[in-house]
Design an enzyme around this catalytic site. Structure first.
Site, PDB file in Angstrom:
ATOM      1  CB  CYS A 264      -0.994  -0.022   1.150  1.00 26.38           C
ATOM      2  SG  CYS A 264      -2.248  -1.276   0.849  1.00 26.38           S
TER       3      CYS A 264
HETATM    4  P1  NAD Z   1      -5.141  -8.638  -2.642  1.00 24.07           P
HETATM    5  O1  NAD Z   1      -4.333  -8.659  -3.873  1.00 24.07           O
HETATM    6  O2  NAD Z   1      -4.653  -9.365  -1.424  1.00 24.07           O
HETATM    7  O3  NAD Z   1      -6.599  -9.207  -2.961  1.00 24.07           O
HETATM    8  C1  NAD Z   1      -7.369  -8.862  -4.077  1.00 24.07           C
HETATM    9  C2  NAD Z   1      -8.189 -10.097  -4.460  1.00 24.07           C
HETATM   10  O4  NAD Z   1      -9.151  -9.720  -5.451  1.00 24.07           O
HETATM   11  C3  NAD Z   1      -7.362 -11.224  -5.065  1.00 24.07           C
HETATM   12  O5  NAD Z   1      -7.557 -12.401  -4.303  1.00 24.07           O
HETATM   13  C4  NAD Z   1      -7.909 -11.365  -6.490  1.00 24.07           C
HETATM   14  O6  NAD Z   1      -7.900 -12.706  -6.955  1.00 24.07           O
HETATM   15  C5  NAD Z   1      -9.321 -10.835  -6.318  1.00 24.07           C
HETATM   16  N1  NAD Z   1      -9.994 -10.354  -7.527  1.00 24.07           N
HETATM   17  C6  NAD Z   1      -9.546  -9.497  -8.466  1.00 24.07           C
HETATM   18  N2  NAD Z   1     -10.488  -9.265  -9.397  1.00 24.07           N
HETATM   19  C7  NAD Z   1     -11.573  -9.980  -9.032  1.00 24.07           C
HETATM   20  C8  NAD Z   1     -12.878 -10.149  -9.571  1.00 24.07           C
HETATM   21  N3  NAD Z   1     -13.279  -9.521 -10.685  1.00 24.07           N
HETATM   22  N4  NAD Z   1     -13.735 -10.975  -8.952  1.00 24.07           N
HETATM   23  C9  NAD Z   1     -13.364 -11.626  -7.827  1.00 24.07           C
HETATM   24  N5  NAD Z   1     -12.153 -11.502  -7.264  1.00 24.07           N
HETATM   25  C10 NAD Z   1     -11.265 -10.686  -7.851  1.00 24.07           C
HETATM   26  O7  NAD Z   1      -5.397  -7.113  -2.308  1.00 24.07           O
HETATM   27  P2  NAD Z   1      -5.573  -6.434  -0.862  1.00 24.07           P
HETATM   28  O8  NAD Z   1      -4.242  -6.288  -0.220  1.00 24.07           O
HETATM   29  O9  NAD Z   1      -6.666  -7.090  -0.135  1.00 24.07           O
HETATM   30  O10 NAD Z   1      -6.019  -4.956  -1.310  1.00 24.07           O
HETATM   31  C11 NAD Z   1      -7.288  -4.706  -1.852  1.00 24.07           C
HETATM   32  C12 NAD Z   1      -7.537  -3.211  -1.832  1.00 24.07           C
HETATM   33  O11 NAD Z   1      -7.587  -2.742  -0.477  1.00 24.07           O
HETATM   34  C13 NAD Z   1      -6.459  -2.365  -2.513  1.00 24.07           C
HETATM   35  O12 NAD Z   1      -7.063  -1.272  -3.120  1.00 24.07           O
HETATM   36  C14 NAD Z   1      -5.579  -1.917  -1.358  1.00 24.07           C
HETATM   37  O13 NAD Z   1      -4.912  -0.713  -1.644  1.00 24.07           O
HETATM   38  C15 NAD Z   1      -6.618  -1.714  -0.270  1.00 24.07           C
HETATM   39  N6  NAD Z   1      -6.091  -1.842   1.084  1.00 24.07           N
HETATM   40  C16 NAD Z   1      -5.245  -2.850   1.396  1.00 24.07           C
HETATM   41  C17 NAD Z   1      -4.786  -2.981   2.718  1.00 24.07           C
HETATM   42  C18 NAD Z   1      -3.809  -4.066   3.094  1.00 24.07           C
HETATM   43  O14 NAD Z   1      -3.288  -4.003   4.203  1.00 24.07           O
HETATM   44  N7  NAD Z   1      -3.523  -5.040   2.270  1.00 24.07           N
HETATM   45  C19 NAD Z   1      -5.239  -2.090   3.704  1.00 24.07           C
HETATM   46  C20 NAD Z   1      -6.136  -1.077   3.345  1.00 24.07           C
HETATM   47  C21 NAD Z   1      -6.557  -0.955   2.026  1.00 24.07           C
HETATM   48  C1  UGA Z   2      -0.300   0.749   6.011  1.00 17.85           C
HETATM   49  C2  UGA Z   2      -0.970   1.711   7.006  1.00 17.85           C
HETATM   50  O1  UGA Z   2      -0.241   1.671   8.239  1.00 17.85           O
HETATM   51  C3  UGA Z   2      -2.423   1.326   7.247  1.00 17.85           C
HETATM   52  O2  UGA Z   2      -3.022   2.306   8.081  1.00 17.85           O
HETATM   53  C4  UGA Z   2      -3.144   1.265   5.908  1.00 17.85           C
HETATM   54  O3  UGA Z   2      -4.485   0.837   6.088  1.00 17.85           O
HETATM   55  C5  UGA Z   2      -2.432   0.291   5.005  1.00 17.85           C
HETATM   56  O4  UGA Z   2      -1.059   0.715   4.813  1.00 17.85           O
HETATM   57  C6  UGA Z   2      -3.035   0.217   3.646  1.00 17.85           C
HETATM   58  O5  UGA Z   2      -3.596   1.151   3.137  1.00 17.85           O
HETATM   59  O6  UGA Z   2      -2.884  -0.862   3.098  1.00 17.85           O
HETATM   60  P1  UGA Z   2       0.772  -1.679   6.192  1.00 17.85           P
HETATM   61  O7  UGA Z   2       1.245  -1.452   4.802  1.00 17.85           O
HETATM   62  O8  UGA Z   2       0.105  -2.970   6.520  1.00 17.85           O
HETATM   63  O9  UGA Z   2      -0.267  -0.539   6.623  1.00 17.85           O
HETATM   64  O10 UGA Z   2       2.004  -1.568   7.168  1.00 17.85           O
HETATM   65  P2  UGA Z   2       2.725  -0.427   8.025  1.00 17.85           P
HETATM   66  O11 UGA Z   2       2.764  -0.877   9.431  1.00 17.85           O
HETATM   67  O12 UGA Z   2       2.199   0.909   7.748  1.00 17.85           O
HETATM   68  O13 UGA Z   2       4.208  -0.522   7.462  1.00 17.85           O
HETATM   69  C7  UGA Z   2       4.499  -0.192   6.110  1.00 17.85           C
HETATM   70  C8  UGA Z   2       5.984  -0.234   5.887  1.00 17.85           C
HETATM   71  O14 UGA Z   2       6.615   0.859   6.551  1.00 17.85           O
HETATM   72  C9  UGA Z   2       6.698  -1.488   6.383  1.00 17.85           C
HETATM   73  O15 UGA Z   2       7.608  -1.907   5.384  1.00 17.85           O
HETATM   74  C10 UGA Z   2       7.426  -1.024   7.628  1.00 17.85           C
HETATM   75  O16 UGA Z   2       8.573  -1.770   7.876  1.00 17.85           O
HETATM   76  C11 UGA Z   2       7.761   0.398   7.233  1.00 17.85           C
HETATM   77  N1  UGA Z   2       8.035   1.293   8.388  1.00 17.85           N
HETATM   78  C12 UGA Z   2       7.070   1.555   9.294  1.00 17.85           C
HETATM   79  C13 UGA Z   2       9.268   1.919   8.494  1.00 17.85           C
HETATM   80  O17 UGA Z   2      10.162   1.704   7.652  1.00 17.85           O
HETATM   81  N2  UGA Z   2       9.504   2.768   9.534  1.00 17.85           N
HETATM   82  C14 UGA Z   2       8.580   3.039  10.449  1.00 17.85           C
HETATM   83  O18 UGA Z   2       8.850   3.846  11.362  1.00 17.85           O
HETATM   84  C15 UGA Z   2       7.317   2.418  10.343  1.00 17.85           C
END
Ligand code: NAD
Ligand code: UGA
Length: 445
Positions: A279
């Site tokens: 992300c």
């Molecule tokens: P991910 O890649 O882990 O999962 C996405 C899933 O969607 C996959 O399993 C894929 O096979 C499936 N997919 C894609 N197209 C599809 C379709 N048409 N029908 C059914 N399934 C389908 O992604 P993620 O990490 O869960 O992230 C999803 C979104 O949430 C992103 O926009 C990301 O930026 C956001 N987000 C992620 C996190 C995180 O910590 N991973 C946190 C907050 C927000």
């Molecule tokens: C981050 C945000 O923290 C979440 O709030 C958000 O929902 C998410 O992205 C998202 O949109 O997916 P995440 O990517 O799971 O969460 O992990 P973080 O804990 O934020 O760490 C991100 C990266 O920053 C890691 O590689 C970590 O090692 C690094 N980091 C973190 C540093 O290098 N220094 C720090 O002081 C803190």
């Protein structure tokens, strides 16, 4: 309520299982049959604390998984879009969001009752109204706000504590304009009665998500730039500098009973070898592209990314202080996931570090408590050993590089002593006490 979630990745699956835990009926939809099969057997497809237990409790009574998107939309009242939104090198790639919207719209044709579609994926401002809504209207032949609703509800969970974050949200952002949809969405989150809920329009909801992630990334690059300067100056240690900075009342305020508490934001001011994950890097890049696309220069965030992309080089610099050449130098890389408590290696700083070490001819071993399997897939063409234990990784090496802050690594000083190692230790996260290892190097030292 009955909810379908399109995309059963980190966000989709956690959303599904947690909504099931709060009493709703949830269906996770994914194109990946293996993932669907695992969920239906209550086997976690990802490494996430607490997920196995929640799956065991809720599958199959309140949670099931399927590849059948159409039936899932027809059977439920609300559909979340939780598919990936990667950065394609130039801008956000909305192809998965478009495809999911198209399929949902086609399914809505067969629905006679009001249905709510909620965008949970992180999407650039304007996407819900300008991309998702028109596709839904075109493919369903129905009218948004009348026959179906559209909302934007960003997700703030962090990997490694995703279940805890979802079940204890700091905020719930409800983006949308039509009252009926907003009420429906708020009702879905009724179990979280103490959580502040912010109602706003979809663009603002989208922007809140980007502003939040961009702020975290900025803090990290700031801490890293300060660390690099400390190294260059000499006689200053970033850990001591940050200890002093953190004592500011902005970062460690006093509670009413006089105790000092550490603001959680401090954990984004730790210097290291850079931020990774699925992300922060891609969201900051997408925001820069989106901002510049509308004519707004984004120099600060450009610098945040530049600093971050250079940061793994600090590890190489520290190694080069001790070895003229890394050819045939035996090096162990510890920590492959982008952060502890997950097996996710997306954009992990370990990737450029391993590639560079291999390019320089190092004789490499690597170890991660959870991500070895993932690393085997990712580095299928590269030759290096993946150790099964920390002890094995630390044996018979000339240098050790710590990339991820896994708690397991706290024992490293004792293990190094036990195996009588004289190896150089490069702490890419400033995790261990510099006095606990004879030959210690660290970022910002
Ligand atoms: P991910 O890649 O882990 O999962 C996405 C899933 O969607 C996959 O399993 C894929 O096979 C499936 N997919 C894609 N197209 C599809 C379709 N048409 N029908 C059914 N399934 C389908 O992604 P993620 O990490 O869960 O992230 C999803 C979104 O949430 C992103 O926009 C990301 O930026 C956001 N987000 C992620 C996190 C995180 O910590 N991973 C946190 C907050 C927000
Ligand atoms: C981050 C945000 O923290 C979440 O709030 C958000 O929902 C998410 O992205 C998202 O949109 O997916 P995440 O990517 O799971 O969460 O992990 P973080 O804990 O934020 O760490 C991100 C990266 O920053 C890691 O590689 C970590 O090692 C690094 N980091 C973190 C540093 O290098 N220094 C720090 O002081 C803190």
């Amino acid at each position: 309520m009955k909810v379908s979630i399109i995309g059963a990745g980190y966000v989709g699956l956690v959303t599904g299982v947690c909504l099931a835990e709060t009493g709703h009926q949830a269906i996770c939809v994914d194109v990946d049959k293996e993932k669907v099969g695992k969920i239906n057997q209550a086997i976690p497809p990802i490494h996430e604390e607490g997920l196995a237990e929640f799956l065991r409790k809720n599958v199959p009574v309140r949670l099931k998984a399927t590849t059948d998107l159409h039936q899932s939309v027809v059977e439920t009242d609300i559909t979340f879009i939780a598919v990936g939104t990667p950065f394609d090198g130039n801008q956000i790639d909305l192809s998965y969001v478009r495809e999911a919207s198209k399929q949902i719209g086609e399914s809505l044709k067969d629905k006679q009752v009001f249905h709510l579609v909620v965008v949970k994926s992180t999407v650039v401002p304007g996407t819900t109204d300008g991309v998702v809504l028109p596709i839904l209207e075109q493919t369903s032949g129905k009218k948004a706000g009348l026959d179906f609703g559209v909302s934007m509800n960003p997700e703030f969970l962090t990997e490694g504590q995703a279940m805890l974050d979802f079940m204890n949200p700091d905020r719930i952002i409800l983006g949308g304009t039509d009252e009926r949809s907003m009420n429906m969405l708020e009702q879905l989150y009724a179990a979280f009665e103490d959580t502040p809920k912010l109602r706003t329009n979809t663009r603002t909801a989208e922007m809140i998500k980007y502003a939040s992630n961009a702020m975290l990334a900025t803090q990290i690059s700031f801490a890293n730039e300060m660390a690099n300067l400390c190294s260059a100056l000499g006689g200053v240690d970033i850990v001591d500098v940050m200890r002093g900075v953190h004592l500011s009342h902005y970062l460690s305020p006093k509670t009413l009973d006089g105790k000092r508490i550490q603001a959680p934001i401090s954990s984004f001011l730790e210097s290291g070898c850079g931020f990774g994950g699925s992300c922060l890097p891609k969201d900051v890049k997408a925001l820069i592209a989106h901002g510049e696309g509308v004519g707004c220069p984004m120099p600060l965030l450009r610098a945040v990314i530049e600093t971050n992309e250079r940061q793994p080089q600090q590890v190489m610099r520290l190694l080069r202080r001790h070895f003229d050449s890394l050819r045939n130098t035996r090096i162990a890389v510890l920590g492959l996931s982008f952060k502890p408590d997950t097996d996710d290696m997306r954009e992990s700083p370990a990737i450029p570090i391993i590639r560079e070490l291999l390019a320089q001819g190092a004789n490499l071993k690597a170890f991660d408590p959870a991500a070895n399997k993932e690393a085997r897939k990712l580095f299928k063409d590269e030759k290096f050993v993946l150790s099964d234990t920390l002890e094995d990784a630390l044996s018979n090496v000339d240098a050790v590089v710590l990339v991820t802050r896994w708690e397991h690594f706290r024992d490293i000083p004792q293990i190094l002593e036990k195996v009588n190692s004289k190896a150089l230790f490069v702490d890419g996260r400033r995790m261990l006490d510099k006095r606990s290892i004879a030959r210690y190097e660290g970022i910002g030292l």
